[in-house]
Motif scaffolding. Structure first.
Motif, short mmCIF file in Angstrom:
data_model
loop_
_atom_site.label_atom_id
_atom_site.label_comp_id
_atom_site.label_asym_id
_atom_site.label_seq_id
_atom_site.Cartn_x
_atom_site.Cartn_y
_atom_site.Cartn_z
N GLN A 282 0.84 -1.19 0.00
CA GLN A 282 0.00 0.00 0.00
C GLN A 282 0.88 1.25 0.00
OE1 GLN A 282 -2.93 0.11 3.07
NE2 GLN A 282 -3.72 2.13 2.47
N LYS A 283 0.79 2.01 -1.08
CA LYS A 283 1.67 3.17 -1.25
C LYS A 283 0.98 4.44 -0.75
CE LYS A 283 4.28 1.24 -5.11
NZ LYS A 283 4.76 1.44 -6.49
N THR A 284 1.71 5.22 0.02
CA THR A 284 1.18 6.45 0.60
C THR A 284 2.11 7.61 0.25
OG1 THR A 284 0.28 5.22 2.47
CG2 THR A 284 0.48 7.62 2.73
N PRO A 285 1.59 8.68 -0.40
CA PRO A 285 2.44 9.86 -0.66
C PRO A 285 2.71 10.62 0.63
CG PRO A 285 0.20 10.28 -1.37
CD PRO A 285 0.24 8.84 -0.95
N VAL A 286 3.95 11.06 0.81
CA VAL A 286 4.36 11.78 2.01
C VAL A 286 5.13 13.03 1.59
CG1 VAL A 286 5.72 11.70 4.14
CG2 VAL A 286 4.53 9.64 3.33
N VAL A 287 4.76 14.18 2.16
CA VAL A 287 5.47 15.43 1.89
C VAL A 287 5.92 16.00 3.23
CG1 VAL A 287 5.37 17.70 0.84
CG2 VAL A 287 4.01 15.85 -0.11
N LEU A 288 7.24 16.19 3.38
CA LEU A 288 7.80 16.66 4.65
C LEU A 288 8.53 17.99 4.46
CD1 LEU A 288 9.27 13.32 6.06
CD2 LEU A 288 7.06 14.39 6.58
N ARG A 289 8.40 18.85 5.45
CA ARG A 289 9.11 20.13 5.44
C ARG A 289 10.52 19.96 5.96
NH1 ARG A 289 5.50 24.34 8.62
NH2 ARG A 289 7.41 25.58 8.37
N GLU A 290 11.38 20.80 5.45
CA GLU A 290 12.78 20.80 5.88
C GLU A 290 12.89 21.16 7.37
OE1 GLU A 290 16.89 22.45 3.83
OE2 GLU A 290 15.16 23.78 3.93
N GLN A 291 13.98 20.72 8.00
CA GLN A 291 14.30 21.01 9.41
C GLN A 291 13.30 20.38 10.38
OE1 GLN A 291 14.65 25.27 9.61
NE2 GLN A 291 16.58 25.29 8.46
N GLY A 292 12.68 19.29 9.95
CA GLY A 292 11.81 18.53 10.84
C GLY A 292 10.59 19.26 11.34
N GLN A 293 10.04 20.14 10.53
CA GLN A 293 8.90 20.92 10.99
C GLN A 293 7.58 20.15 10.88
OE1 GLN A 293 8.88 25.18 10.04
NE2 GLN A 293 10.90 24.94 9.12
N ASN A 294 7.60 18.98 10.30
CA ASN A 294 6.47 18.04 10.39
C ASN A 294 7.05 16.62 10.26
OD1 ASN A 294 7.11 18.14 7.64
ND2 ASN A 294 4.98 17.86 6.99
N TYR A 295 6.21 15.63 10.42
CA TYR A 295 6.73 14.27 10.42
C TYR A 295 5.70 13.32 9.80
CZ TYR A 295 3.69 13.70 14.50
OH TYR A 295 2.61 13.67 15.32
N PHE A 296 6.18 12.11 9.48
CA PHE A 296 5.31 11.05 8.99
C PHE A 296 5.43 9.88 9.95
CE2 PHE A 296 5.22 6.98 6.58
CZ PHE A 296 3.85 6.93 6.35
N GLN A 297 4.27 9.46 10.50
CA GLN A 297 4.24 8.28 11.36
C GLN A 297 3.63 7.14 10.57
OE1 GLN A 297 1.86 8.61 14.90
NE2 GLN A 297 2.52 6.61 15.72
N ALA A 298 4.40 6.10 10.39
CA ALA A 298 3.90 4.94 9.67
C ALA A 298 2.72 4.33 10.43
CB ALA A 298 5.00 3.91 9.50
N PRO A 299 1.62 4.03 9.75
CA PRO A 299 0.42 3.50 10.42
C PRO A 299 0.73 2.26 11.24
CG PRO A 299 -0.09 4.10 8.16
CD PRO A 299 1.41 4.20 8.30
N GLY A 300 0.26 2.26 12.50
CA GLY A 300 0.42 1.09 13.36
C GLY A 300 1.80 0.94 13.95
N THR A 301 2.66 1.95 13.80
CA THR A 301 4.02 1.87 14.34
C THR A 301 4.32 3.10 15.19
OG1 THR A 301 5.19 3.09 12.59
CG2 THR A 301 4.66 0.77 12.16
N GLU A 302 5.48 3.08 15.85
CA GLU A 302 5.97 4.22 16.60
C GLU A 302 7.16 4.86 15.88
OE1 GLU A 302 6.87 2.77 20.51
OE2 GLU A 302 4.84 3.17 21.23
N LEU A 303 7.23 4.67 14.58
CA LEU A 303 8.33 5.21 13.78
C LEU A 303 7.93 6.57 13.21
CD1 LEU A 303 9.41 1.99 11.85
CD2 LEU A 303 10.46 3.00 13.91
#
Length: 437
Positions: A282-303
């Motif tokens: 299952q592919k999910t598009p992710v867009v993240l801002r530089e300098q860690g101003q947002n994050y992506f949490q993989a569903p069902g994980t603590e990553l």
């Protein structure tokens, strides 16, 4: 009967209170003082962080969002009522001075501060008066009373309305400000290219959003000129109603986008990275801002995945990104590294991550102010009223002829011109010189 008289007495008292100039000056003073306080205490609309640092008492009193408080709006409303009542009281007098001037019935009705006397034959004087008034563009009226006649004439009569229109303009400005405060809103969002979100989801600094459409950021670019200098920030955005695109525009600094009274302003820009996360197919598009101003949490994980640094691209080099992966509340990353465009990695054996390239994040201010048109109208009225009051002051000349020795008579004439005494004096001198000769 007594109850009716008491209620009428209360109405009269309230009317007299609101028609008082002292009350108007007091309200203006209070509003000016409160507004001054609002410039000293950080306002949540301009600086939310500093506003939160202000003492709790001042926040409770509304001093950190002063201009949207109920009591400040109440002050504006009272001032508006005061101006309306004062204007209504003056309306009848101004109307009479403009359209209902009547010739004086006796010498006491002729202006006394600026008065002259001309003697001569009654018929000749009347003809001279009429010729002068016609030549100078006066509107005039004569009145014959048995053995005497009188006249009144006015030029630039609409100058009488200058002060009235000026007062009215303040009413319109206050109404416009109240309308914008009650029915408008102001907010902000920063989102990456490819993101679609409801307008009601933006961060608001004042007001409430009643609209239900969605916004899609098609692209966000930080364009540079060939010499390396910044050209502008550009955002290609769409408005979606029921999932269908109904409007689209590319906006930039000083070139906003307006849709149904809501205006989007380009405020800032941030670099970002576009990834594709593949988890069990299952592919999910992710867009993240530089300098860690947002994050992506993989569903069902603590990553938690963040992008720390975006490497600029050139004609001979692929785009690059430095990334970090954190687990739970850990302070140190469990995985980090660098990716180039098109490269895929395994993240802790949980999902695969592909770096697709750079993606811009656009920061847009969103504002709805239904009172802005009314405020512009108030500004136009204010300018017009001041121009009439200072540069189009009316001149009134009136006089009465008292017959003496048959056909001879004495014409007593006076002139008024508001506060511009020199205008009335000059007009009267011109009149006497023409009529006497």
């Amino acid at each position: 009967m007594e109850e009716n008289e008491n209620s009428k007495d209360w109405v009269d008292r309230i009317w007299r209170a609101f028609s008082s100039m002292k009350m108007g000056l007091a309200l203006l003073g209070i509003i000016a003082l409160v507004s001054g306080i609002g410039t000293l205490i950080p306002q949540s609309e301009q600086d939310p962080e500093k506003a939160k640092a202000v003492g709790q008492l001042w926040q409770t009193l509304g001093l950190t969002h002063l201009f949207s408080t109920v009591w400040f709006r109440l002050l504006l409303g009272l001032l508006c009522i005061n101006l309306i009542v004062c204007s209504l009281q003056r309306f009848r007098g101004i109307y009479r001075q403009t359209f209902k001037l009547s010739p004086p019935s006796n010498l006491a009705r002729v202006p006394q501060k600026n008065r002259r006397v001309v003697k001569g034959e009654g018929t000749v004087l009347r003809e001279s008066v009429q010729e002068f008034l016609k030549q100078k563009g006066y509107r005039f009226m004569f009145s014959d009373q048995s053995d005497q006649w009188s006249f009144t004439a006015i030029k630039r009569r609409f100058g009488n309305w200058g002060s009235f229109i000026t007062h009215l303009s303040f009413v319109v400005l206050v109404l416009g400000a109240l309308l914008g405060s009650v029915l408008g809103f102001k907010g902000y969002f920063m989102e990456g290219a490819g993101k679609t979100f409801p307008i009601q989801g933006i961060e608001l600094s004042k007001g409430n959003v009643s609209e239900t459409f969605s916004v899609r950021i098609n692209s966000a670019e930080d364009r540079l000129l060939p010499n390396g200098e910044r050209d502008n920030w550009y955002t290609d955005m769409s408005i979606l109603e029921n999932g269908q695109e109904v409007a689209r525009k590319t906006l930039s600094v000083n070139h906003p986008f307006n849709y149904k009274g809501i205006t989007f302003y380009q405020a800032n820009f941030a670099n970002g990275a576009h990834f594709t996360a593949d988890m069990n197919g299952q592919k999910t598009p992710v867009v993240l801002r530089e300098q860690g101003q947002n994050y992506f949490q993989a569903p069902g994980t603590e990553l938690y995945l963040i992008a720390t640094t975006i490497m600029k691209t050139s004609s001979s080099q692929k785009a690059g990104v430095l990334y970090q992966v954190y687990k739970g509340t850990g302070a140190e990353p469990v995985q980090s590294g660098q990716l180039t465009s098109g490269q895929t990695i395994d993240v802790q054996g949980t999902y695969r991550l592909t770096f697709d390239g750079t993606a811009g994040f656009t920061g847009l201010q969103v504002k709805k102010d239904p009172g802005v048109v009314i405020i512009w109208l108030g500004c136009a009225l204010l300018v017009g009223g001041l121009l009439l009051a200072f540069y189009w002051q009316p001149v009134v000349i009136s006089g009465i002829l008292i017959p003496e020795n048959g056909t001879q008579g004495t014409l007593t004439v006076g002139a008024l011109s508001g506060k511009a005494t020199s205008s009335s004096h000059d007009a009267l001198e011109q009149f006497v010189n023409y009529v006497a000769n």
